[in-house]
Each structure stands twice: as structure tokens, then as C-alpha cells.
Design an enzyme around this catalytic site. Structure first.
Site, short mmCIF file in Angstrom:
data_model
loop_
_atom_site.label_atom_id
_atom_site.label_comp_id
_atom_site.label_asym_id
_atom_site.label_seq_id
_atom_site.Cartn_x
_atom_site.Cartn_y
_atom_site.Cartn_z
N CYS A 24 42.85 43.51 39.52
CA CYS A 24 43.99 43.64 40.42
C CYS A 24 45.08 42.60 40.15
O CYS A 24 46.12 42.60 40.78
CB CYS A 24 43.54 43.58 41.88
SG CYS A 24 43.15 41.92 42.46
N CYS B 158 37.72 39.91 41.27
CA CYS B 158 37.59 39.44 42.65
C CYS B 158 36.16 39.63 43.11
O CYS B 158 35.56 40.68 42.90
CB CYS B 158 38.49 40.25 43.58
SG CYS B 158 40.24 40.00 43.32
N GLY C 150 28.72 23.41 65.61
CA GLY C 150 28.07 22.74 64.49
C GLY C 150 26.65 22.29 64.78
O GLY C 150 25.93 21.90 63.87
N CYS D 292 42.51 37.87 38.51
CA CYS D 292 41.56 38.99 38.52
C CYS D 292 41.97 39.97 37.41
O CYS D 292 43.14 40.36 37.30
CB CYS D 292 41.57 39.68 39.88
SG CYS D 292 40.57 41.18 39.90
N CYS E 3 39.91 43.61 46.47
CA CYS E 3 40.35 44.00 45.14
C CYS E 3 40.77 45.48 45.13
O CYS E 3 41.83 45.85 44.63
CB CYS E 3 39.23 43.77 44.13
SG CYS E 3 39.78 43.74 42.42
#
Lengths: 292, 256, 229
Positions: free
Chosen positions: A246, A268, A35, A243, A274
């Protein structure tokens, strides 16, 4: 999967070896202090700032001839940015490229984490525009560095407070600040906050900011906590739809306007994910039509 | 009882020029001390050295901390000093813009200090912010407005609320009423006096306005060319000044 | 037992901006006041009555001598000790009301009681009682006294001075600019303070008032610097 010939006019992966060593040192330091933003001597790249110069340099420093590279831009493998960076490495490094998350060893991404879980051995490289999460509230670099050094993160909550005060909820939807391993507050780059829980991953995650000359990292299996208030807990939100191609109800969706009459569809954002589902026989509301 | 602040031999140079020289005094809990002097007399340098904004060249500033008793804040670690700056100490700037975040709401300005010491409950933070805005006479419906939309007097009151919300014990004020028109000044002074009394605050107020110190300060320190030339009870120093410079200062005030 | 005791007090002013002129104003001043006693300072204008009073209050420094009020030597005390004395022991009714603008009259009068540690209700009740006795119309109580007439301000000032039951008091012309009714009220207040044991030093130009409440007179002309030398 395509393998290209390495253009011998370029050193492997474009950057010279000394530069790659310099970047690798910065990467090692970044991994050692999860970080923490490590300064590095960012090079001029043959593309404009804002097009992923930081990510490209990190990818170049990590790439080996055996790697299989995937490049996505907002989840998609076929957008201009993704295509041109993929071509860049095909030509300068001659590495294999792929659109399949599971087959790749290095994924350079802009603004998304792939839907398919990453595994040990994979590296995810993020393109970062502004690495400093405190920047919008505290313009002085000297002061933000001090705040990180002394763990003075009250200011980060001021931003979330403002969200709730003005919008009734934490409205920050992307670049949602996180605390890494209980120490440094980090900007996860502009990924949707839906992706935040997946920052805790088995893969190595590297972040490169070319213009700002910073590198930071999240090593595998590192704790990453999204900041929130006790009475306004973090929520990994997405559009409340399935979606349309899909039928997936759990993936992150893009909203696409399809006509001038307010018609729209949700698909997606991860194109590989997808396509994979459709190949397996899943279908959505509009999958019979030729939507695109 | 021990003094809240014990200052000995505090000295600060700017190159070869003296900022403030060999300043010593004790401040007791609940005391309000005024520092007066003309521009360039070293009063702001002294205040900044006391509050840890500038490092003195020599001297001690011993503060009686809640947890560890008397500690020299000049030699204490920077994180500890910054922690003091958000908890036991407060600093009210002359220009509210230096003490406020102009880009975030009034509520966030007050809440920042709470969040900086670990408050993580939005509802509580907001309730405290509203309470404090009320105490400095800012209406609750302004809590989500940015300080940009406030008048000078309101900005200054907001700065005070932001500083006092964590219940500090020592407040440094640098010309707190400077740049405000007279009626607004009076209101602010009244407010400060009430808060100082109510919360049992100790305060050090730098100003060149003798009327301000007469109303707010128990004690006075008069500075000239970096040195303290006279100290004493506020009304005694103003009514029976001993040093030539103080006599000049007092006699220079226009009578209305 | 003495509540207020001065011994060998001297004072001079040095005017640094006027050729460092030294103006001696007092030497060898001595005075003592017992609880329940009221002493009047007399002498010509300029003899140093107000100066002496201000020195007792700690408002003026003295160059030499002792000024002991309730056991505290004001001439040597720290500012915070003098402030505590002013809160708890020694009250002062000056000729002029000096207040923070915008503060309501009732709060101005109640403040000394609060400062001495009194409860809010006690302070307010006391303030109401005094303002009523001094005939300050109730409709004015919620307003700041800064806009009042001279007589009204003086009555607010007296109410403020008598709000807390100080064991020692300084009164500078308490009956000046008052009508007969209010003058009588002030004299009553002084008598009541004496009765509860307050030691009082006062300046009264009003001879009848002085007669009515004072036990002794001290002529401050006797402390003129020339004479003591």
C-alpha cells in the site's frame, strides 16, 4: 460483516454468568487502579494456555449481543488464532464479527494495536502471556508485589541498562515497559514498542493473562510513559521501509521472505489497514504483482 | 555527637528457643564493631534484626537518619526501612550470590542501587559503576561481564562495590570473608579497612574468625547462646578476655 | 603537670577454664610521668612490666585504681575514647609488628599520622624520613613488611611508632635485636621525643640504652600482690 446464530448449548459467550460477574469486578478494579495487576480466578477455557485464554475471558465478560467483534493476531484478521477465536464467539455468543477496526466495538488482539486510531466507546482486549514486567529480573512474586506496592522500580531500569551495555542501545523491541499515570509500571503485553505511544488512547484497554490469572487495564485518556534514560530516550522504531503493497511509510511492517535467494518484502502488519489503503487507491513497490 | 545506632533490649525468639536476648549497645559514627561467637550463638539473628531483615520480638533499634534524626527502625514503616536499605544502610552477605544479581552484568549490579534511588542517566550510572569497580580492584573491561564469570573473591568485591556506591553510613557484614581462601581474604580485608577509613563508615561485622575482627573491628561483642557475654575494645577482649567463654574462644584459635 | 599517672592499680587474671583459678599479678601500682620525662620499668622477668604497660594502653583491663593518660581515665573509658587516645595522645611501640597483609611499608609507617588527622603529604614525608634514618632500604618501601627479616620488621615498627608526634609513648624493648648503628638512631629518636615534651614509659633490657635515655627507674616488683597486702 457476518452474524451467526448463537449455539443454545452454550451460555452467552461461553462463560457462566457468575464467572463473568467475577471477571467484571476484577475489570472494574483494574480500571480504577490503572496499571495494577488484579488477581482473578481464571477458568479453564476450551483452548490451550498461550492461545489467548486470558483475553478470551475478558472479551466474554465484556461482550453484549449488540457488539461487533474483531479479532487480530499480530495485526492480521486471517491467521489461525484470530480465526478460531472469532469463530468461538460467533458460535457461543452469536455476535456480529468484523475485520474493520472502525466498525468494531470490541477488538481482541494479540501483539498489536490497530493502526487506525481507536475512539471512545471501543474496547481493546490484549492477550498477555506474562503480566509481571519485573519477572525476568526478580523471580519472587512476593517481592515483585512489594516492589509495585512501594514503587521500587529501579530494577526495571536494570533491564534497560543491560540492553544498552550489551547492544549500545535499548534493544527491547516488544513488551517495552511503561509507567501508567505516574504510578504503576506495566508490561503492555508483547506489542512492538512502535505501538507504545498509542497506549494513550480514547478506547478502554483491558489486559488478560489466563495462565497467570491477572487482569489489568488502562482507562481512556490515561497517561502512559515508556521508560527510558535521559541520554537514551525512548524511540518508537519500525523497519525503515514503506509497505510494498500500500506504500504506507508510517505503519508497522512485517518482513516477509519471498524466495530462497534473499528476496523479501515489507508489508503492513495490520491487514485491515493495508487493505483499506489499497481500496483507496494507494499502492506500493510490489502491488502490481501477486506477492502473496 | 549522637550515636549512629542505639540498640536497646533487642530480643528475638524462634518459638520457645532464644535467637538473641536483650542485646543493647551504641554504635558511634566511624566505629566498626565485630560480633563473634560460635555457630548458633545468635550473631546472625542479631544482625538480621538490626538490619531489618527479621522483626525482633522486643527492643529498639534507633538509627540517626540524615533527614529526621534518630528514628526507631523496628517500628518505622516498611517503605521507609527499605529506603534506608538502599541509601544509608548496606548489607554484605557471606555468600555473594545472595547479595548479587547473577543474571545481569557487573555494571548493572553496581548501577542498580543508583537506579533505585532515581538515577536515570545511563552515562553517569555507567561511569560511577566503572569508578567503583576500580575501587574494588575489578578491571574496567569486566564491567559488562556477569558475576557468574567472576572468582569468589571478585564476586565478594563486586558485592561490596554494589553496596557502597550510594555512600551508605552503616554497613552490615555477615561473614564477609567466609568461604574465601586466605590470600583472597587478606586482600579483601585490606580493601574493607581502606574503604571504612576513607568513607568514615560505621560497620557491624559478624564473623567467627578472630583474625578478621582484630584487623577490622574497633570493638567486639562476644555472644553465646543468644546473649552478649562480653564487650570491649577488640584487642582488650582478645588479649585479656574476662568471660570464660571468651577465654575458651581465644585459646581455641590455632596458632600459626 | 602529669602526662601519665597511675594510682592504686591492681590486676588479677581469672582462668575460668582452669578451675576458675585467680592469679593476682599486681596490686597498689602507682606511677607518674611528666612531659619530657622518660621512666624505665625494671624488675625480673614476670614481674609485670609488660602487664603494666598493656594496662596503660588499655589493652589489659585493670580491676581497681586509676590510670590517667592526658586527662583520660583509661580504667573507666569507653572503647571509642581509648581509641581516640591511641590515635592522638598515646603511642605504643610493641616488640612485634602486627599489620594487615599486603599493605606497603611506606603506608604502614605513614598510617598513624593519617589517623591523627595529618595530611597525606606530611605523613608520607615523615614516613620516608624515618625509614631512611632507620636504614630500611628504599627498595623495600613499596613491599609489605610481613616478608621482612626480624630486624627489618622491628625498624619498621619503630618508624611507625615515632611517625606521629605523640605527647605520651610506651616503648617495649625498642632496641632489642638492632645493630649498633640502628640502636643509636632509636636512642636519638627517643631523646628527640623527650626534647619536644613527650612523656615516655619504657622497658629496656639493654642497660646502656636505659642509662642513655631514662631519667628514673621504677621497679615493678614493688607492686607484686603479696607485698601490697
Amino acid at each position: 460483516m457476518t452474524a451467526m446464530q448463537h449455539d443454545p448449548a452454550y451460555n452467552f459467550a461461553y462463560l457462566d454468568e457468575q464467572t463473568k460477574r467475577m471477571i467484571r469486578r476484577a475489570l472494574l478494579k483494574a480500571l480504577a487502579i490503572p496499571g495494577y495487576q488484579v488477581p482473578f480466578a481464571s477458568r479453564e477455557m476450551p483452548m490451550p494456555y498461550g492461545w489467548g485464554t486470558g483475553g478470551v475471558q475478558v472479551t466474554a465478560a465484556c461482550l453484549t449481543p449488540e457488539d461487533r467483534l474483531k479479532v487480530i493476531d499480530q495485526g492480521a484478521d486471517d491467521t489461525t488464532n484470530a480465526v478460531s477465536i472469532r469463530k468461538f464467539f460467533e458460535r457461543t455468543a452469536g455476535v456480529e464479527t468484523t475485520e474493520h477496526t472502525t466498525e468494531s466495538t470490541i477488538i481482541q488482539t494479540r501483539h498489536r494495536i490497530p493502526e487506525a486510531p481507536l475512539t471512545e466507546g471501543q474496547i481493546l482486549v490484549y492477550q498477555v502471556p506474562i503480566p509481571e514486567p519485573l519477572r525476568f529480573l526478580e523471580p519472587r512474586e512476593t517481592e515483585t508485589r512489594k516492589m509495585h506496592a512501594l514503587e521500587e522500580y529501579g530494577l526495571m531500569y536494570v533491564k534497560l541498562y543491560e540492553d544498552i551495555a550489551h547492544n549500545g542501545a535499548i534493544s527491547t523491541a516488544y513488551a517495552y515497559p511503561v509507567k501508567v499515570e505516574g504510578r504503576y509500571v506495566m508490561d503492555p503485553s508483547p506489542i512492538p514498542k512502535f505501538d507504545n505511544p498509542r497506549l494513550e488512547s480514547a478506547a478502554i484497554q483491558l489486559f488478560g493473562a489466563g495462565r497467570e490469572q491477572r487482569i489489568y487495564a488502562v482507562p481512556p485518556h490515561t497517561q502512559v510513559v515508556s521508560l527510558d534514560f535521559e541520554d537514551h530516550p525512548f524511540e518508537a522504531s519500525k523497519a525503515d521501509h514503506d509497505c510494498d503493497l500500500c506504500g504506507c511509510g508510517t505503519s508497522y511492517l512485517d518482513e516477509v521472505i519471498v524466495d530462497d535467494a534473499g528476496g523479501r518484502m515489507f508489508v503492513c502488519s495490520d491487514t485491515d489497514f493495508c487493505a483499506g489503503r489499497r481500496a483507496e487507491g494507494h499502492s506500493g513497490r510490489l502491488s502490481g504483482e501477486d506477492a502473496a | 555527637m549522637t550515636p549512629l545506632l542505639q540498640v536497646t533490649g533487642l530480643t528475638r525468639h524462634y518459638g520457645t528457643r532464644l535467637g538473641c536476648g536483650d542485646v543493647s549497645f551504641d554504635l558511634w559514627p566511624g566505629e566498626v564493631m565485630g560480633i563473634v561467637g560460635e555457630s548458633g550463638s545468635g550473631k546472625s539473628t542479631l544482625l538480621n534484626c538490626l538490619a531489618g531483615h527479621q522483626a525482633p520480638d522486643a527492643g529498639q533499634v534507633i538509627f540517626d537518619t540524615r533527614s529526621d534524626g534518630p528514628v526507631d527502625t523496628v517500628t518505622m514503616s516498611e517503605p521507609a526501612r527499605r529506603m534506608l536499605g538502599r541509601t544509608d544502610w548496606a548489607f554484605v552477605h557471606q555468600n555473594a550470590r545472595d547479595g548479587l544479581r547473577m543474571g545481569v552484568s557487573a555494571g548493572a549490579n553496581v548501577g542498580e542501587r543508583l537506579m533505585a534511588v532515581g538515577a536515570r542517566h545511563y552515562g553517569d550510572i555507567r561511569a560511577q559503576a566503572v569508578d567503583w569497580l576500580g575501587r574494588v580492584e575489578i578491571a574496567e573491561d569486566r564491567v559488562d561481564d556477569r558475576p557468574r564469570a567472576f572468582s569468589g573473591g571478585m564476586q565478594q568485591r563486586l558485592q561490596i562495590a554494589r553496596n557502597l556506591v550510594t555512600g551508605p553510613r552503616l554497613v552490615f557484614m555477615d561473614e564477609p570473608t567466609g568461604g574465601l581462601d586466605v590470600s583472597v581474604q587478606a586482600r579483601l580485608l585490606d580493601l574493607l579497612r581502606g574503604l571504612v577509613r576513607e568513607m568514615g563508615l560505621s560497620a557491624i561485622i559478624v564473623t567467627h574468625d578472630l583474625a578478621v575482627v582484630r584487623l577490622l573491628a574497633d570493638r567486639l561483642m562476644v555472644m553465646k547462646s543468644g546473649h552478649v557475654v562480653e564487650t570491649g575494645l577488640t584487642d582488650q577482649v582478645l588479649d585479656d578476655p574476662q568471660h570464660g567463654y571468651t577465654q575458651l574462644l581465644v585459646s581455641s584459635v590455632l596458632q600459626v | 603537670m602529669k602526662m601519665i599517672e597511675l594510682a592504686d592499680v591492681s590486676k588479677s587474671f581469672v582462668l575460668h577454664n582452669q578451675g576458675s583459678a585467680v592469679i593476682p599479678v599486681m596490686a597498689g601500682a602507682a606511677l607518674s610521668v611528666r612531659p619530657g620525662e622518660c621512666v624505665a620499668l625494671v624488675g625480673n622477668s614476670g614481674a609485670g612490666k609488660s602487664t603494666l604497660m598493656r594496662m596503660i594502653y588499655g589493652n589489659y583491663l585493670c580491676n581497681a585504681g586509676r590510670i590517667v593518660v592526658g586527662g583520660l581515665d583509661v580504667a573507666r573509658a569507653e572503647p571509642r575514647e581509648i581509641l581516640r587516645m591511641r590515635r592522638e595522645v598515646l603511642g605504643y611501640v610493641s616488640q612485634f609488628l602486627r599489620v594487615v597483609p599486603r599493605v606497603p611499608t611506606l603506608d604502614v609507617v605513614a598510617e598513624p599520622v593519617l589517623a591523627a588527622g595529618g595530611a597525606h603529604e606530611v605523613a608520607e614525608a615523615r614516613a620516608r624520613g624515618l625509614l631512611a634514618r632507620l636504614n630500611v632500604p628504599e627498595r623495600l618501601w613499596s613491599l609489605s613488611p610481613t616478608t621482612f627479616s626480624g630486624g627489618e620488621q622491628q625498624r619498621v615498627n619503630i618508624a611507625r611508632g615515632f611517625a606521629h608526634a605523640f605527647p605520651a609513648m610506651l616503648l617495649d624493648e625498642p632496641t632489642a635485636s638492632l645493630d649498633a648503628t640502628n640502636r643509636a638512631v632509636v636512642l636519638e629518636l627517643i631523646s628527640e621525643a623527650k626534647a619536644r615534651g613527650a612523656a615516655i614509659v619504657g622497658i629496656f633490657h639493654d642497660a646502656a640504652a636505659r642509662e642513655a635515655v631514662c631519667d628514673r627507674e621504677i621497679d615493678v616488683s614493688a607492686f607484686a600482690p603479696g607485698l601490697a597486702a
